[in-house]
Motif scaffolding. Structure first.
Motif, PDB file in Angstrom:
ATOM      1  N   ARG A  35      58.858  38.506  58.152  1.00 38.15           N
ATOM      2  CA  ARG A  35      57.491  38.933  58.520  1.00 38.15           C
ATOM      3  C   ARG A  35      56.474  38.440  57.499  1.00 38.15           C
ATOM      4  O   ARG A  35      55.347  38.095  57.860  1.00 38.15           O
ATOM      5  N   GLN A  36      56.878  38.368  56.214  1.00 43.85           N
ATOM      6  CA  GLN A  36      55.940  37.859  55.205  1.00 43.85           C
ATOM      7  C   GLN A  36      55.683  36.372  55.421  1.00 43.85           C
ATOM      8  O   GLN A  36      54.539  35.910  55.311  1.00 43.85           O
ATOM      9  N   MET A  39      53.431  36.020  58.473  1.00 46.57           N
ATOM     10  CA  MET A  39      52.062  36.436  58.133  1.00 46.57           C
ATOM     11  C   MET A  39      51.373  35.370  57.272  1.00 46.57           C
ATOM     12  O   MET A  39      50.174  35.117  57.422  1.00 46.57           O
ATOM     13  N   ILE A  42      50.245  32.728  59.539  1.00 42.18           N
ATOM     14  CA  ILE A  42      49.070  33.216  60.279  1.00 42.18           C
ATOM     15  C   ILE A  42      47.841  33.114  59.370  1.00 42.18           C
ATOM     16  O   ILE A  42      46.788  32.624  59.783  1.00 42.18           O
ATOM     17  N   TRP A  79      56.125  40.845  64.605  1.00 41.15           N
ATOM     18  CA  TRP A  79      56.321  42.235  65.065  1.00 41.15           C
ATOM     19  C   TRP A  79      57.767  42.641  65.219  1.00 41.15           C
ATOM     20  O   TRP A  79      58.123  43.795  64.961  1.00 41.15           O
ATOM     21  N   GLY A  88      59.652  48.776  53.754  1.00 42.47           N
ATOM     22  CA  GLY A  88      59.544  48.128  52.440  1.00 42.47           C
ATOM     23  C   GLY A  88      58.612  46.944  52.498  1.00 42.47           C
ATOM     24  O   GLY A  88      57.714  46.890  53.337  1.00 42.47           O
ATOM     25  N   ASP A  90      55.484  44.877  51.598  1.00 41.16           N
ATOM     26  CA  ASP A  90      54.140  45.388  51.314  1.00 41.16           C
ATOM     27  C   ASP A  90      53.630  46.243  52.467  1.00 41.16           C
ATOM     28  O   ASP A  90      52.425  46.415  52.631  1.00 41.16           O
ATOM     29  N   THR A  91      54.540  46.723  53.286  1.00 43.72           N
ATOM     30  CA  THR A  91      54.144  47.557  54.418  1.00 43.72           C
ATOM     31  C   THR A  91      54.208  49.026  54.031  1.00 43.72           C
ATOM     32  O   THR A  91      55.193  49.468  53.434  1.00 43.72           O
ATOM     33  N   GLN A 106      48.601  46.045  66.677  1.00 43.12           N
ATOM     34  CA  GLN A 106      49.213  44.772  67.094  1.00 43.12           C
ATOM     35  C   GLN A 106      48.610  44.320  68.423  1.00 43.12           C
ATOM     36  O   GLN A 106      48.249  43.152  68.591  1.00 43.12           O
ATOM     37  N   PHE A 109      45.079  43.129  68.069  1.00 44.94           N
ATOM     38  CA  PHE A 109      45.102  41.808  67.444  1.00 44.94           C
ATOM     39  C   PHE A 109      45.464  40.734  68.477  1.00 44.94           C
ATOM     40  O   PHE A 109      44.776  39.715  68.602  1.00 44.94           O
ATOM     41  N   CYS A 139      42.631  41.850  61.903  1.00 39.68           N
ATOM     42  CA  CYS A 139      43.543  41.701  60.746  1.00 39.68           C
ATOM     43  C   CYS A 139      43.238  42.822  59.756  1.00 39.68           C
ATOM     44  O   CYS A 139      44.136  43.501  59.257  1.00 39.68           O
ATOM     45  N   CYS A 142      44.242  46.504  60.640  1.00 35.62           N
ATOM     46  CA  CYS A 142      45.669  46.788  60.445  1.00 35.62           C
ATOM     47  C   CYS A 142      46.028  46.799  58.956  1.00 35.62           C
ATOM     48  O   CYS A 142      46.755  47.673  58.499  1.00 35.62           O
ATOM     49  N   HIS A 143      45.525  45.836  58.208  1.00 32.61           N
ATOM     50  CA  HIS A 143      45.847  45.800  56.769  1.00 32.61           C
ATOM     51  C   HIS A 143      45.372  47.069  56.076  1.00 32.61           C
ATOM     52  O   HIS A 143      46.078  47.625  55.238  1.00 32.61           O
ATOM     53  N   ARG A 147      49.015  48.107  55.356  1.00 29.37           N
ATOM     54  CA  ARG A 147      49.495  47.187  54.326  1.00 29.37           C
ATOM     55  C   ARG A 147      49.140  47.760  52.963  1.00 29.37           C
ATOM     56  O   ARG A 147      48.021  48.212  52.757  1.00 29.37           O
TER      57      ARG A 147
HETATM   58  C1  HEC Z   1      49.174  45.071  63.253  1.00 31.86           C
HETATM   59  C2  HEC Z   1      49.088  44.857  61.820  1.00 31.86           C
HETATM   60  C3  HEC Z   1      48.673  43.544  61.235  1.00 31.86           C
HETATM   61  C4  HEC Z   1      47.822  42.590  61.754  1.00 31.86           C
HETATM   62  C5  HEC Z   1      47.062  42.608  63.057  1.00 31.86           C
HETATM   63  C6  HEC Z   1      47.768  41.538  60.786  1.00 31.86           C
HETATM   64  N1  HEC Z   1      48.563  41.818  59.716  1.00 31.86           N
HETATM   65 FE1  HEC Z   1      48.841  40.655  58.090  1.00 31.86          FE
HETATM   66  N2  HEC Z   1      50.188  41.996  57.340  1.00 31.86           N
HETATM   67  C7  HEC Z   1      50.495  43.203  57.911  1.00 31.86           C
HETATM   68  C8  HEC Z   1      51.474  43.883  57.094  1.00 31.86           C
HETATM   69  C9  HEC Z   1      52.074  45.252  57.389  1.00 31.86           C
HETATM   70  C10 HEC Z   1      51.751  43.040  56.006  1.00 31.86           C
HETATM   71  C11 HEC Z   1      52.769  43.301  54.874  1.00 31.86           C
HETATM   72  C12 HEC Z   1      54.159  42.798  55.311  1.00 31.86           C
HETATM   73  C13 HEC Z   1      55.246  43.169  54.293  1.00 31.86           C
HETATM   74  O1  HEC Z   1      55.222  42.641  53.171  1.00 31.86           O
HETATM   75  O2  HEC Z   1      56.108  44.023  54.630  1.00 31.86           O
HETATM   76  C14 HEC Z   1      50.909  41.857  56.188  1.00 31.86           C
HETATM   77  C15 HEC Z   1      50.877  40.775  55.309  1.00 31.86           C
HETATM   78  C16 HEC Z   1      50.009  39.706  55.424  1.00 31.86           C
HETATM   79  C17 HEC Z   1      49.924  38.606  54.472  1.00 31.86           C
HETATM   80  C18 HEC Z   1      50.776  38.416  53.217  1.00 31.86           C
HETATM   81  C19 HEC Z   1      52.047  37.666  53.588  1.00 31.86           C
HETATM   82  C20 HEC Z   1      52.944  37.415  52.370  1.00 31.86           C
HETATM   83  O3  HEC Z   1      52.974  36.272  51.900  1.00 31.86           O
HETATM   84  O4  HEC Z   1      53.602  38.384  51.902  1.00 31.86           O
HETATM   85  C21 HEC Z   1      48.940  37.758  54.932  1.00 31.86           C
HETATM   86  C22 HEC Z   1      48.479  36.449  54.294  1.00 31.86           C
HETATM   87  C23 HEC Z   1      48.425  38.329  56.157  1.00 31.86           C
HETATM   88  N3  HEC Z   1      49.103  39.494  56.428  1.00 31.86           N
HETATM   89  C24 HEC Z   1      47.420  37.751  56.909  1.00 31.86           C
HETATM   90  C25 HEC Z   1      46.982  38.230  58.141  1.00 31.86           C
HETATM   91  C26 HEC Z   1      45.915  37.647  58.910  1.00 31.86           C
HETATM   92  C27 HEC Z   1      45.079  36.451  58.487  1.00 31.86           C
HETATM   93  C28 HEC Z   1      45.813  38.375  60.056  1.00 31.86           C
HETATM   94  C29 HEC Z   1      44.888  38.177  61.205  1.00 31.86           C
HETATM   95  C30 HEC Z   1      44.651  36.819  61.692  1.00 31.86           C
HETATM   96  C31 HEC Z   1      46.813  39.443  59.971  1.00 31.86           C
HETATM   97  N4  HEC Z   1      47.490  39.316  58.805  1.00 31.86           N
HETATM   98  C32 HEC Z   1      46.993  40.394  60.951  1.00 31.86           C
HETATM   99  C33 HEC Z   1      49.988  43.710  59.072  1.00 31.86           C
HETATM  100  C34 HEC Z   1      49.130  43.051  59.944  1.00 31.86           C
END
Ligand code: HEC
Length: 150
Positions: A35-36, A39, A42, A79, A88, A90-91, A106, A109, A139, A142-143, A147
């Protein structure tokens, strides 16, 4: 001998069925890094359009539409990697204790991404800029809720 193999196969299937979190990821750490990684991709494909939305870089409609296509595939990925037992990274724990709220963010988004797709296909800069801003808000929503602060 054959019977032994059959029993081994059946117990392997039972283990797979009994542990849904492990269906795709052998270990929770693998779900977290998946998931990291998704993300991070993304973040890259979304963030690279920010200078265009801010008019710092000229709007190339075809390049934006192509990038949004990639982003909309990436947007599907994280997801499945938030399954039970993968707490665990960064969630925040709220992603599991408030699963409905997390799911809603989600869906919002993904809805915003769909609108960005439509807008970017139209080739209209203002439509793109507005839809881009709305994805950015989704984004952040949700963060802020799910997050961990860094
Ligand atoms: C529905 C929730 C949700 C949405 C929507 C979301 N994120 Fe996240 N994002 C998270 C969570 C939770 C984490 C931490 C994941 C973990 O480390 O467990 C995260 C982590 C990240 C990270 C760090 C990844 C890493 O290297 O560890 C980035 C960059 C990021 N998101 C960018 C985005 C961007 C840009 C968008 C929108 C375009 C977005 N996210 C949309 C929940 C979301």
């Amino acid at each position: 001998m054959k019977k032994r193999i059959l029993i081994t196969a059946i117990s392997a299937v039972m283990v797979a069925v009994a542990t849904p979190a492990s269906a795709q990821f052998a270990k929770p750490e693998q779900a977290i890094s998946y998931r990291q990684a998704s993300m991070a991709l993304i973040g890259s494909h979304f963030g690279r359009m920010a200078p265009v939305a801010k008019k710092e870089v000229p709007f190339d409609a075809a390049a934006i539409a192509a990038n949004v296509e990639v982003l909309s595939v990436l947007a599907q990925l994280p997801w499945a990697a938030f399954g039970a037992g993968t707490e665990g990274g960064d969630t925040k724990p709220e992603a599991w204790s408030d699963a409905a709220g997390f799911k809603k963010d989600q869906d919002d988004f993904l809805g915003a991404i769909e609108k960005l797709q439509v807008a970017s296909k139209s080739g209209d800069f203002d439509a793109f800029r507005v839809a881009f801003g709305n994805v950015g808000k989704s984004c952040k929503t949700c963060h802020d809720a799910y997050r961990k602060e860094k």
